[in-house]
Each structure stands twice: as structure tokens, then as C-alpha cells.
Design a protein around this motif. Structure first.
Motif, mmCIF file in Angstrom:
data_model
loop_
_atom_site.group_PDB
_atom_site.id
_atom_site.type_symbol
_atom_site.label_atom_id
_atom_site.label_comp_id
_atom_site.label_asym_id
_atom_site.label_seq_id
_atom_site.Cartn_x
_atom_site.Cartn_y
_atom_site.Cartn_z
ATOM 1 N N VAL A 57 0.844 -1.208 -0.098
ATOM 2 C CA VAL A 57 0.122 0.047 0.028
ATOM 3 C C VAL A 57 0.903 1.462 0.136
ATOM 4 O O VAL A 57 0.653 2.074 -0.769
ATOM 5 N N THR A 58 1.866 1.198 1.091
ATOM 6 C CA THR A 58 2.707 2.586 0.835
ATOM 7 C C THR A 58 3.468 2.644 -0.354
ATOM 8 O O THR A 58 3.863 3.930 -0.894
ATOM 9 N N LYS A 59 3.850 1.741 -1.086
ATOM 10 C CA LYS A 59 4.345 1.799 -2.371
ATOM 11 C C LYS A 59 3.751 2.197 -3.546
ATOM 12 O O LYS A 59 4.203 3.108 -4.109
ATOM 13 N N GLY A 60 2.325 1.978 -3.226
ATOM 14 C CA GLY A 60 1.420 2.370 -4.352
ATOM 15 C C GLY A 60 1.321 3.988 -3.923
ATOM 16 O O GLY A 60 1.398 4.877 -4.965
ATOM 17 N N TYR A 61 1.288 4.518 -2.611
ATOM 18 C CA TYR A 61 1.249 5.764 -2.284
ATOM 19 C C TYR A 61 2.652 6.400 -2.784
ATOM 20 O O TYR A 61 2.285 7.621 -3.312
ATOM 21 N N GLY A 71 6.414 1.496 -12.510
ATOM 22 C CA GLY A 71 6.231 1.502 -11.104
ATOM 23 C C GLY A 71 5.035 0.952 -10.270
ATOM 24 O O GLY A 71 5.115 0.190 -9.669
ATOM 25 N N ILE A 72 3.762 1.447 -11.108
ATOM 26 C CA ILE A 72 2.718 0.996 -10.223
ATOM 27 C C ILE A 72 2.388 -0.376 -10.517
ATOM 28 O O ILE A 72 2.172 -1.423 -9.898
ATOM 29 N N SER A 73 2.717 -0.913 -11.876
ATOM 30 C CA SER A 73 2.449 -2.345 -12.288
ATOM 31 C C SER A 73 3.432 -3.401 -11.602
ATOM 32 O O SER A 73 2.985 -4.364 -11.321
ATOM 33 N N MET A 74 4.597 -2.996 -11.421
ATOM 34 C CA MET A 74 5.775 -3.727 -10.914
ATOM 35 C C MET A 74 5.309 -4.029 -9.325
ATOM 36 O O MET A 74 5.411 -4.881 -9.047
ATOM 37 N N THR A 75 4.986 -2.902 -8.765
ATOM 38 C CA THR A 75 4.821 -3.049 -7.178
ATOM 39 C C THR A 75 3.530 -3.487 -6.974
ATOM 40 O O THR A 75 3.432 -4.682 -6.245
ATOM 41 N N SER A 76 2.559 -3.680 -7.970
ATOM 42 C CA SER A 76 1.328 -4.203 -7.592
ATOM 43 C C SER A 76 1.425 -5.687 -7.882
ATOM 44 O O SER A 76 0.807 -6.612 -7.008
ATOM 45 N N TYR A 98 10.411 -7.288 -8.507
ATOM 46 C CA TYR A 98 9.560 -6.516 -9.135
ATOM 47 C C TYR A 98 9.056 -5.452 -8.066
ATOM 48 O O TYR A 98 9.398 -4.100 -8.178
ATOM 49 N N LYS A 99 8.883 -6.049 -6.909
ATOM 50 C CA LYS A 99 8.256 -4.925 -5.819
ATOM 51 C C LYS A 99 9.239 -4.326 -4.869
ATOM 52 O O LYS A 99 8.977 -3.288 -4.276
ATOM 53 N N ASP A 100 10.530 -4.892 -4.756
ATOM 54 C CA ASP A 100 11.172 -4.446 -3.705
ATOM 55 C C ASP A 100 12.768 -3.984 -4.261
ATOM 56 O O ASP A 100 13.474 -3.308 -3.774
ATOM 57 N N THR A 101 12.853 -4.161 -5.669
ATOM 58 C CA THR A 101 14.065 -3.423 -6.294
ATOM 59 C C THR A 101 13.828 -2.601 -7.322
ATOM 60 O O THR A 101 13.832 -1.361 -6.979
ATOM 61 N N ILE A 110 12.188 3.251 -9.404
ATOM 62 C CA ILE A 110 11.853 3.815 -10.483
ATOM 63 C C ILE A 110 11.385 5.126 -9.633
ATOM 64 O O ILE A 110 11.727 6.458 -10.657
ATOM 65 N N ASN A 111 10.773 5.389 -8.654
ATOM 66 C CA ASN A 111 10.236 6.441 -7.816
ATOM 67 C C ASN A 111 11.336 7.563 -7.664
ATOM 68 O O ASN A 111 11.142 8.793 -8.315
ATOM 69 N N PRO A 112 12.344 7.429 -7.015
ATOM 70 C CA PRO A 112 13.465 8.457 -7.024
ATOM 71 C C PRO A 112 14.030 8.625 -8.375
ATOM 72 O O PRO A 112 14.389 9.768 -8.798
ATOM 73 N N MET A 113 14.373 7.634 -9.156
ATOM 74 C CA MET A 113 14.775 7.629 -10.571
ATOM 75 C C MET A 113 14.126 8.865 -11.356
ATOM 76 O O MET A 113 14.901 9.766 -11.981
ATOM 77 N N ILE A 114 12.926 8.716 -11.538
ATOM 78 C CA ILE A 114 12.225 10.116 -12.468
ATOM 79 C C ILE A 114 12.472 11.198 -11.543
ATOM 80 O O ILE A 114 12.581 12.153 -12.644
ATOM 81 N N LYS A 115 12.540 11.402 -10.412
ATOM 82 C CA LYS A 115 12.865 12.537 -10.036
ATOM 83 C C LYS A 115 14.104 13.082 -10.031
ATOM 84 O O LYS A 115 14.542 14.313 -10.360
#
Lengths: 691, 691
Positions: free
Chosen positions: B460-464, B621-626, B664-667, B672-677
Motif C-alpha cells: 500500500v505504501t509503495k502505491g502511495y 512503477g505501479i504495475s511492478m509494485t502491484s 519487481y516490488k522491492d528493487t 523508479i520512484n526516485p529515479m524519475i525525480k
């Protein structure tokens, strides 16, 4: 123009000649013909029902187009739809007569088998390309004569007909073939230890039918669509930015000349005395080189004083040299080579990506999957860099028209490329017939060797298809913009915008949140579309598994060879599932575009949607087809005796990868290709309805 | 401003209070403390080496920034980097003292265990948020006083420091934790039939260390980064479009008020008497509602006459009402709720997506994988639609600043959200300690229950995190544009463009092929990045498997329990692999942006690159973590006794899915999240260097 149409006719003539050749080959013994007959019947039955289903949907769209647009567009849609269906039907018909003849040929020599399979594929290639060139050309001539004002709109109708039907054919055929394949593998190979194509497997006929309706019929419809859309896109861009003369005739000439070059390539395969891979790749090289030679006199003849275009961005007139136009066409041929080369690297057994997946199979199912997914992600890099380079170079050489010419040149190679692609399922089927009719093992060995070549060729042509689709979609987006501008400036526009407002509306700038919103929404389309189609395969395969388990449990004699399985029920299950499951995802892009166009500020958001669908669609298409092809050949590599060979734990892991790759490479991945074009074409069509 | 900083201090105070609470809890028996000590030592050793490696790279970047930009930016970079490292270190330190206390608590009651684990997580949450608020706030005040001209540029430096270090931490920690986890599972569970955390598995300590350095340290650095970047992005947008007064102070106030609200939420968990899931979700609801109440007086106090901004698009002044600004902040809180709710639906065992994956496991490994991939694709739809809606609504309410406020409000919830997230790895570790120190089975049952809750919370927090990262990146892109415009119009610009040329260069229009090229190139970045990181996990896990096999073969006594495995070698292998493998992918976004900026027309292409990376990155990001979260819980669901339960064929297939989901979900996914920033921040930083 007449010369181009003549070339199209020559192509059709070549196809007819090859059909006779193939039909004259011996069709094998009684048992072989029986089995081929069963496959043929299943394929025909499915395709007839698919035509009925799609026909009904097409009729509704035809009526909607006639009401909301005009009759010429609707007529164009009908032509595109009918030709696309025909292309699929032809692909299937030729394949089901070539398969048994390939099996028979393999009893004699590899060379014979190769010729039968390749010429069968070449028939499809020539027919599809000839049909596309002639239908679009004649329709264009007719419309320019009857109603010149509507001629462009009606061409867009042709494109929609071709694309939409091809989405249906790709999805329906893709779901059919992979549900049958996965289902047959899961119970047959994994649970009951049956070999591929064992006649005791109740799903085996369905599996072989699937090769024909998915890989042959679906693929033929798909390439017909890509070819027709590239042709129409180039005509559109030419007509809208550079006038109705030479720029419109040029793409037809490129197509015509390339047909002649493809014929030479086909002869090359038949006379050359080398390995199958070399013969096939050689044919592409010969056709490309010859096309490169043909293109120059055509270009200099049509554009003696260069190409004069009104630039889409600034509205200023620019003159590009004939050399620039020719350079763009060369870029297209180079892109073909690059796509073939790169996909071959990522999916052929000889190179490190496939071997790494095979090696990862040793540590289990999960590491095989992780390695395959990583290969797919990695495989996007080079094709995208090539696409970026072609866009940049061809745009510098001849503007948007240059990009269009590059796409058309790339697709002019379709005749020979389809021949390679159709080769795969024909040999696959030939192997099935050989096993089921109890031919000696040596026959299967020959067809297996050809099948491995076919696998790589199939993967290679998918790389080609998705790369060209990405480029073609960029051209379509350009057409959307140009057409929208013309429309908003015309009195027919419903919005009656002032020039400043038009400029603002057409800025399509990334700094406008509406465009960002559009990009996100458009990016979502390939994701949702793939989710639907992956789920459809999963569900349908599950139904096949349940049915096969039921038969094996109720009739234990089947596994012992005393009882004949009911092949028909499996065929029936996948037929129904495919037809039911294809409808929602196929209509998704159409509905999405119409909904976005209808909301306030829809025009700008729609611009973002078009580009967004191209961006994520291109990446997903490449990565899915690459992963799938690599998994397939990693399995083949293990089966050749590496990392433990057949029956080892590594082999089981490799089979898992192959099965996961099936819907990736044969259902979702290739269907994204027509899907992103449907998005862009529907957008062009709805312009006068909403704006 | 002082009030905001005071709130930050209160948050730190709360954290100190909780640390004392946690430290005062009993730390279990000798054996437990020994094992916890080993984990603690491994984690500390890894983190120290990671800090050394990253420190060296950071030093180089610091020098480059000082040379090519200026000293204030470099100083900001240093601050961001140091704070990000601190956040990670704190997260790890607290987790390794809380884990053994949670295990001890579980010997008494579930409630005790829940409190120990949650309060441990809450310490991290409060420290990270307080640290971010105070460091950015104090630095901003200092810079405005010392060198107001450079204050904005130096804030961008802080953002780069935070983001870049967080990419390293996420990647390094992610590769470590998943290589150890996958490696331990493959030989331990699959080959040797050992339970999770069995002390006979030589990789088990490495696995538990991984939870701390990946899920705790990596995650803390990541959230620190997201929070700091959202804060800085809002300050930037506020300062550049609406002036240096209230618009700059507002985000700090939002953050401060939310810390108080989070403290109340933390108290809620400690006093409530309900199920763990309800207590945790309840805490989020309480904190959000309280924040919504706090935000209104702050908004009306700061913007009594509304918000006056110069519109980025037209340059015209617009006045938005205080209500519009408040509405944007509410949208952010709603987005938090939506992200939690949607991800919970796709990844919790109670809903159909996870159950369908579990069901698909019955037909084998391949159908499990297909179903999981399809869930991931599907799971992108609702979050993207919510993001699109928030962008639209917040932009209508208060322009680009409105989007920024929504992001900041969303991230102001980080304090409580991290508490949930860190809860997962702490309970996971507690379970490991319980098994390894031979505590009774009832203890493991309690920690397993909490672990299942922790799994969903982590997903859930990854989705967030990824949803907020997508939004934050959009704000950063907006800042890029605004900053670029100011720069090109200033005399400092190297290009010396005329106003008309500037307008042309800044059109960022989709009809410009350079933008399309940029979108493709940017879209490629998350693909390449994920390919590298997936491969890294695969390689490192393979090395662990080989090492574990070697130990089990050379010392057959290990499996019988007569011999102690050499835990240290496995820890060493993953430490080296993680540090080596993180460098190339982490530097990829930096190098790509610099290279694009350096080519001709780089400015325009770069605009496309920024947006392209956001579009494909968000979806991936969304599809991998989900997918990963759903696979994990599908396995848990099967283990609960469904579809055959533990040890069945379905369970094996579910384990395969879980293992694929790990990287997928932990690496890849969360990195990707900090990467795009990083992509967007580096672009802002290179403006004065290249243009």
C-alpha cells in the motif's frame, strides 16, 4: 500510378503462380490428408464465425460512420474491413494447404520442405501486399474522380477499416492460438508427459488450428493493416502538406518497386543452396538492396525539382532536395535491417540473451522468468534508439513527409518479410501432421530444425512490425494535427474559433496540464488492453485444461492409445472463448478516443492521448515480443541438450518461461501494434464530429 | 515558518520519546539477542560500506557542482545527501532494535508485538519527516539571509542530493535484500525443503539483514527524498510563480501541521483495541481527517486575499481563492486515501485479484505468472485515473501551485505512512528471530499474522510512494519549464536568444519531432533502469545459490543441524554484489540527462525526456509494485490452506510467483520512484551550464 498498380498486379500474378506450384506438390498419404483436413476444417469453421462476429460489429460502425461522418468514409471503412478480412482468410487458406505438403516434402529432403513452407508463406506475402496496393490505389483513383473533396476522408475510412479489423483478428486469433497452446502444453506436456502434437492429447487439433488462425490469418490481417495504413498515412501527409501530385504517387511507386524486388528475393530462396537461415536472411538483403537501387530513379523522376512542402509547424514553405527524399527511403530500408538484426540478437539461440535465460533456468522457474523479463526490458533500447534516429534524420531530410517516406519504405519490404513470418506456423503445423500421422522420426527432425528457424523469423518480423507501427503512428499523429488545423480553420468547424484561439488550442505543449493528462490517459490504453488480453488467454487456457482433464479422466483409454479423444470439444471451447474475449479490448481504443473527444477541452487532451498511447505501446510491444521470443528459444536451446536437456529441471523451468511468453509474444504484444494505430485513426475521424 | 519548524521539533521529540519506549521493552533471552546482534552487525557493516561507496560518488558530484554550478548548490547537494543517508541509517538502527523486542513482545501477546513493531516504525516516520522539514526549512532561512539570489538554486541542490542518494540506497538495499531473499528461497525452500528463516540455511542471516537495509534503510531514504523533493518543488513553484511570501511558507506549514496529526494517529494505534489492520488503517484515517481540519485555518491565515500567481502558460496574473488552495490540499489527502484503498484492493488477500492469482497457481507456474503480470497491468488504471483527476482539479483550483500543494499535502502524511511501511520488515525480522532462537510456535504464528498485515501495508505504501512520485515529478517538470524560461530571459543565458526564439524553443509542442524523440528517449530510461536492476538481482541471487549449494555439499552436517553454516560468506557476497551493481543504473539517469542537454537542440529534446520518463516510469512503477505485492499475498493465501495449501503443487507455483515478484516490488519498482525525480532535478540543475 499506373506503373505502381501494374507492379501490384505482377505481385498478384506471382502469387497465383506460386499457389499452383504449392498445389502441385504431393499432399502426402491418406492419414496425413485426414489430419490436415481436420485442421483445415477447424480453421475454416473458426474464421467463418470470426467473420460473422466482426462483420456484425463492422456493420454497426459502418452505419455510425455513414450517419455521423459521410458515406464516402463509410464506404472506405467497408473496403478496408473487407480487404483486411480477405487478407486473413487468404493467409489461413494457403497455410492449411502448404502445411501437409511441407510435411510430405520433409520425407524427401530439408530443401523440399523449406521450399514448400517458404513458397506457401510467400503467397500470403505477395497477395497481402498486392491487395493493399491495388485496393488503396484504385479506391484513391476512383474517389479523386467521383468526389475529390472527400477522397482524403474516405482514405482515412479505409485505414480505420483495415486497422480495426486487424485488432479483432490479432486478438481473436491470438487468444485462440495461445489458449489452445497453453492449455495443450499444461496438461499434455507437464501433467501427462505427452510430447508436443501427440494425437492422444485432446487439445492437439485445437493447438494446430490455432497456429493457422492466429499466426497466419491474424498476422496477414495485421501486416495488411500496417502496410495500408503506412501507405495511406504517407498519401495523407503528402496531400496535406505538399499537394496532390508527385508526393501522393510516390508511396505507391515505392510499394510497387519493392514488390518486384521481393519477387527476386523469393526466387533467391528457391534457387540458393545454403542453410535455411542464410537463405531467408539473404532474401531480405537481396530485396532491400534491389529496392534501394529501384528507389533512386523513381525519386529523381517524380521530384526533379525537389519536394516543396508547407511546414506543419511554421506554415512556411520549404524545399527539400530529391536526395533528401531518397535518403528518407533508404532510412526506412535500413530500419528494416536494424529491426531484423536487433530482434535476431535478442531472440535467436546463438546469442547471449537467450543463453542467459537458458542458464537461469538451472536455478529454477523464477530465475528463468526474471531473466526473460529483464531481456524484454533491455531489448527496447536499441530499437527505440534506431526509431529516434530515423525520426530525426528523415525529418531533417524531408520534414514530416520524410518520416512518412521512411515508414513506407520500411513497410514496402512487407512482401518478403511476411514470407519469412508465415514460414514459421506452416513448419510448426507440418511437424504436428508428421507426428500425428506417424511419419518416421527423421521427418520430425527436419521440421523441428525448420521450426526453430521459423521461431526466430517470427520474433524478427514482430520486431519489424512493432517498430514500423511506432513510426507509422507518429506519422498518423502528424496527420491528426494537420487535419485538425485545416478543419478548425474551415467554416465547417463547429467551434468557430478565432485564429489566436486555434493557435492556442493547437499548441499541444507539454507545459499544458491537459497534455500531461492526455499522455497519462493514452499511456494507460496499452496497459489496460494488454491486461484484458492476457487475462483472456489465461481464462480460455484454464477452460481447455479443465476439459482435457475431464476427457482423460472419463476415458482412461485415451492415454493408452485405445480411445480417440474428442478433439471437437476443445476446438469449440477456444472458438467461443476467443470470439467472446476479443470484443471488449478491441473496442477499448475506439471508445476511449470518442469519450475523450467528447469532454470539454477534449481536443487538447486527445493530442496527449495519441502520443501517450504510442509511447507506452511501443515499449510494451517491443518488450513483450522480445521476452516471448527469447523464452521460446531458450526452451529450444535447453532441448538441444544444454543445461541438462529435455526432461531436466532446467527444461521444466524453460517450459514455464515459454508458456508465459506465449500470450506475451502472440496475443498482447502484437495486438498493441494495430491498437495504437486505431487510436490515432479514430482521432482523425472524429475531428469533424466533435470539433 | 517558525511554527512549522516548531512542529518539526515536536515530531523529533515524539520520536525520541518513542525510542525510549522501544528501548525500555525487554530484548528477549540470550539466544535472541545473539541472533539480533548478528543481523544488526551485518546491517551496520553493509550500510557503512554503502555510505563509503556513495560518499565517494557524492564527493565527485559535489566537486562537479561546485565547479560547473556554484558553491551554494553544491552545499545544498551535500546537505540533501547527508540527510538522506542519515534517514536511511536511522531507519535501519531503529528497526534492528525493534525486531527482537517485537519477537519478545509476541511471546506475551499480539498487542504487545504490534505496539513494539509499530512504534519502531513510527520512530523512523517521525524522524524522517521532522528531519526533512527542519533541514530544508533551516537551510532555506539561512540561504535567504546569506545569499538570497542563490537560495532557489541551492534548494534544487538539496533535492538532487536527497534524490540521488535515495536512488543509490533504494537500488543497493533493494539488490541486497532481494538477492539474499531469492537466493535463500531457491536453495532453502525449493531444493532442501527448509522453512523460511531456518537457521540451517546459510543465507538466512543475509536474508534478515536484507530486510533491514532494503525495506527499512532504503525505504526511509526514499521517503525522505520524496518528502524533501515535494517540499522543495512546492517552494520552487511558489517562489517562481507567486513570490517569496506566503506561497513559500505554506508547504512548511502543511508539513508541520501534519506531523502533529500523525502523532495523534500514532497514539491512536497504541490505545485502540481492534484488529491490527483496522488499527493501522484507522491511524491513517485519523491523521488525514485531523490534517484536513488543521489545513483550513492555515490556508485562510496565509492567503486572506487569495493567491496571486503569474500563469506559466500565458504570463497573465490570476487570483485563486484561498478555498481553491485549500481544495488542492484536500485533493492531496484524498489521493493518499485513494492510493491506500486501490493498492489494498489489488494486493490484499481478501480481494479477487490476489485470489485469482492463487487460483491460477493450480494450473501451474506459468498461469500463476501470467495472472500476476495481468494484475499488475490492470492495477495501473485506477491510480492513473486518480492522478489525472487530481492534476486536472488542483490545476483548475490553483494552477501549477495547486498541483504542488496537492502533492505536498499528500506527502505530509508520510510520517504515519512510513510507520505502516516500516512495520512490515520489523515483524518479518521478528519472525526470523523467533524461529532461529527456537521460540515456541505460537510466537511465530503471531508474527506471521502481523507479517501478512505488514505485506499489504508495504504494498500500500509503495502505491502511495509511486503515485506521489508521479505527481511530484509533474511539479518538477513545471519547475524546469519556469526556471528555464527565467534563465533564457536573463543575461546569464549562454544562448542569447531573442524573445521570439525563446517562445519557439519553449513551445514544447508534441507536433515538434524533437519532443517526440525526447518522449521516446525519456520513456526508455525506466526500461533500461529496470533491466539493469532486475539483472543485478538475478546475478547476485545466482551467486548466493551457488555459495549455499557449496556449503551444503561440503558440510552435510549443516542440514542435519550438527554443523553451523558460515553465514558471513553469504552476507559478504550480497554486500559486494549490491555495491557493485547499484552504480551503473543509479548513474544512468544523471548521465542521460547531461548527454541530451549537450546535443544540439538538447533543450527541447530534454523537455520530452523529462515527461517521457514520468509517463513510462509511473506505469512501470505501479504495475511492478502491484504485481509483486499480489504475488506475495497469493502465496500467503495458498499457505493459509487454500487451493491445496502448503506443499501442494499450487503452493510451488505460488512461490515461483512470489520470487519473481521480489525484484519487481522491492528493487526495480520502488527505485523508479526516485529515479524519475533525479531525471527532472538534474535537468533543472544543468540549465545554466548548457543553455
Amino acid at each position: 500510378m499506373l506503373f505502381a498498380l501494374l507492379c501490384g498486379l505482377v505481385g498478384l500474378g506471382g502469387a497465383v503462380f506460386l499457389i499452383r506450384q504449392v498445389l502441385n506438390l504431393p499432399a502426402g498419404n491418406e492419414r496425413m490428408r485426414q489430419i490436415a483436413g481436420a485442421i483445415q476444417e477447424g480453421a475454416k469453421a473458426y474464421l467463418n464465425r470470426q467473420i460473422a462476429t466482426i462483420g456484425a460489429i463492422a456493420a454497426v460502425i459502418f452505419i455510425l460512420l455513414a450517419i455521423f461522418r459521410d458515406f464516402s468514409t463509410a464506404a472506405g471503412f467497408l473496403l478496408g474491413a473487407v480487404c483486411s478480412l480477405c487478407a486473413g482468410y487468404i493467409g489461413m487458406r494457403v497455410a492449411v494447404v502448404a502445411n501437409v505438403r511441407t510435411a510430405q516434402g520433409a520425407t524427401v529432403s530439408q530443401k523440399r520442405a523449406l521450399q514448400a513452407a517458404f513458397n506457401g508463406g510467400a503467397v500470403t506475402g505477395l497477395l497481402v501486399v498486392g491487395l493493399a496496393l491495388l485496393s488503396v490505389g484504385i479506391f484513391w483513383l476512383m474517389m479523386s474522380w467521383i468526389n475529390p473533396e472527400k477522397s482524403i476522408a474516405s482514405l482515412v475510412g479505409v485505414a480505420l477499416g483495415a486497422s480495426l479489423i486487424s485488432v479483432f483478428a490479432r486478438l481473436g486469433g491470438g487468444i485462440y492460438t495461445k489458449a489452445a497452446d497453453v492449455g495443450a502444453d499444461l496438461v499434455g506436456k507437464v501433467e501427462s508427459n505427452l510430447e508436443e502434437d501427440d494425437p492422444r492429447n485432446p487439445a492437439t487439433i485445437a493447438d494446430n488450428v490455432g497456429d493457422n488462425v492466429g499466426d497466419c490469418a491474424g498476422m496477414a490481417a495485421d501486416v495488411f493493416e500496417t502496410y495500408a495504413v503506412a501507405l495511406i498515412g504517407t498519401v495523407l501527409v503528402g496531400a496535406l502538406t505538399a499537394g496532390l501530385g508527385a508526393p501522393v504517387v510516390f508511396p505507391f511507386l515505392l510499394g510497387g518497386a519493392a514488390i518486384i524486388a521481393s519477387l527476386v528475393g523469393i526466387v533467391f530462396v528457391n534457387v540458393s543452396n545454403t542453410t535455411p537461415t542464410n537463405a531467408l536472411i539473404g532474401a531480405v538483403v537481396v530485396s532491400s538492396l534491389l529496392s534501394a537501387v529501384f528507389f533512386w530513379p523513381l525519386t529523381s523522376f517524380l521530384f526533379p525539382e525537389g519536394l516543396r512542402v508547407r511546414d506543419v509547424l511554421s506554415g512556411a514553405e520549404t524545399v527539400y532536395s530529391a536526395g533528401g527524399v531518397y535518403f528518407s527511403s533508404l532510412l526506412g530500408l535500413l530500419m528494416t535491417g536494424a529491426a531484423v538484426f536487433i530482434t535476431n540478437y535478442y531472440t535467436a539461440t546463438g546469442h547471449s540473451p537467450v543463453r542467459k535465460i537458458a542458464e537461469a533456468s538451472v536455478t529454477g522457474h523464477a530465475t528463468n522468468i526474471i531473466a526473460g523479463l529483464a531481456v524484454g526490458l533491455h531489448a527496447t533500447a536499441l530499437p527505440v534508439l534506431c526509431i529516434v534516429a530515423s525520426i530525426w534524420l528523415s525529418h531533417s531530410a524531408a520534414g514530416l513527409y520524410g518520416i512518412a517516406v521512411a515508414v513506407m519504405a520500411m513497410l514496402s519490404m512487407s512482401g518478403i518479410i511476411i514470407s519469412l513470418d508465415a514460414f514459421g506456423p506452416i513448419t510448426d503445423n507440418a511437424g504436428g501432421i508428421a507426428v500425428m500421422s506417424g511419419l518416421p522420426k527423421s521427418v520430425r527432425t527436419i521440421t523441428d530444425e525448420l521450426d526453430a528457424v521459423g521461431n526466430t523469423m517470427k520474433a524478427v518480423t514482430k520486431g519489424y512490425a512493432i517498430a514500423s507501427a511506432g513510426l507509422a503512428a507518429v506519422v498518423l499523429f502528424g496527420s491528426y494535427f494537420v487535419d485538425l488545423k485545416h478543419h478548425l480553420e474551415s467554416p465547417a468547424s463547429k467551434l468557430h474559433l478565432e485564429p489566436a484561439q486555434i493557435e492556442q488550442a493547437l499548441s499541444f505543449s507539454l507545459k499544458d496540464p491537459k497534455i500531461i493528462i492526455g499522455l497519462f490517459l493514452g499511456g494507460l490504453l496499452p496497459y489496460l488492453f494488454s491486461a484484458f488480453s492476457m487475462n483472456a488467454v489465461g481464462r480460455a487456457a484454464g477452460a481447455v485444461v479443465t476439459e482435457v482433464r475431464r476427457q482423460l479422466k472419463q476415458h482412461p483409454g485415451i492415454l493408452k492409445g485405445n480411445d480417440t479423444p474428442e478433439y471437437g470439444t476443445c476446438v469449440d471451447i477456444v472458438t467461443k472463448a476467443a470470439l467472446k474475449e476479443m470484443i471488449v479490448p478491441a473496442l477499448l481504443p475506439v471508445v476511449a478516443v470518442v469519450v475523450v473527444a467528447a469532454i470539454p477541452d477534449g481536443m487538447m487532451i486527445l493530442g496527449g492521448v495519441l502520443v501517450g498511447s504510442i509511447v507506452t505501446g511501443l515499449f510494451m510491444g517491443i518488450s513483450m515480443t522480445s521476452s516471448g521470443g527469447a523464452w521460446d528459444n531458450a526452451k529450444k536451446y535447453v532441448e538441444e541438450g544444454n543445461f541438462g536437456g529435455k526432461g531436466s529441471e532446467a527444461h521444466k523451468a524453460a517450459v514455464t518461461g515459454d508458456t508465459v511468453g506465449d500470450p506475451y509474444k502472440d496475443t498482447s504484444g502484437p495486438a498493441i501494434n494495430p491498437m495504437i494505430k486505431v487510436v490515432n485513426i479514430v482521432a482523425i475521424l472524429v475531428i469533424p464530429i466533435f470539433f
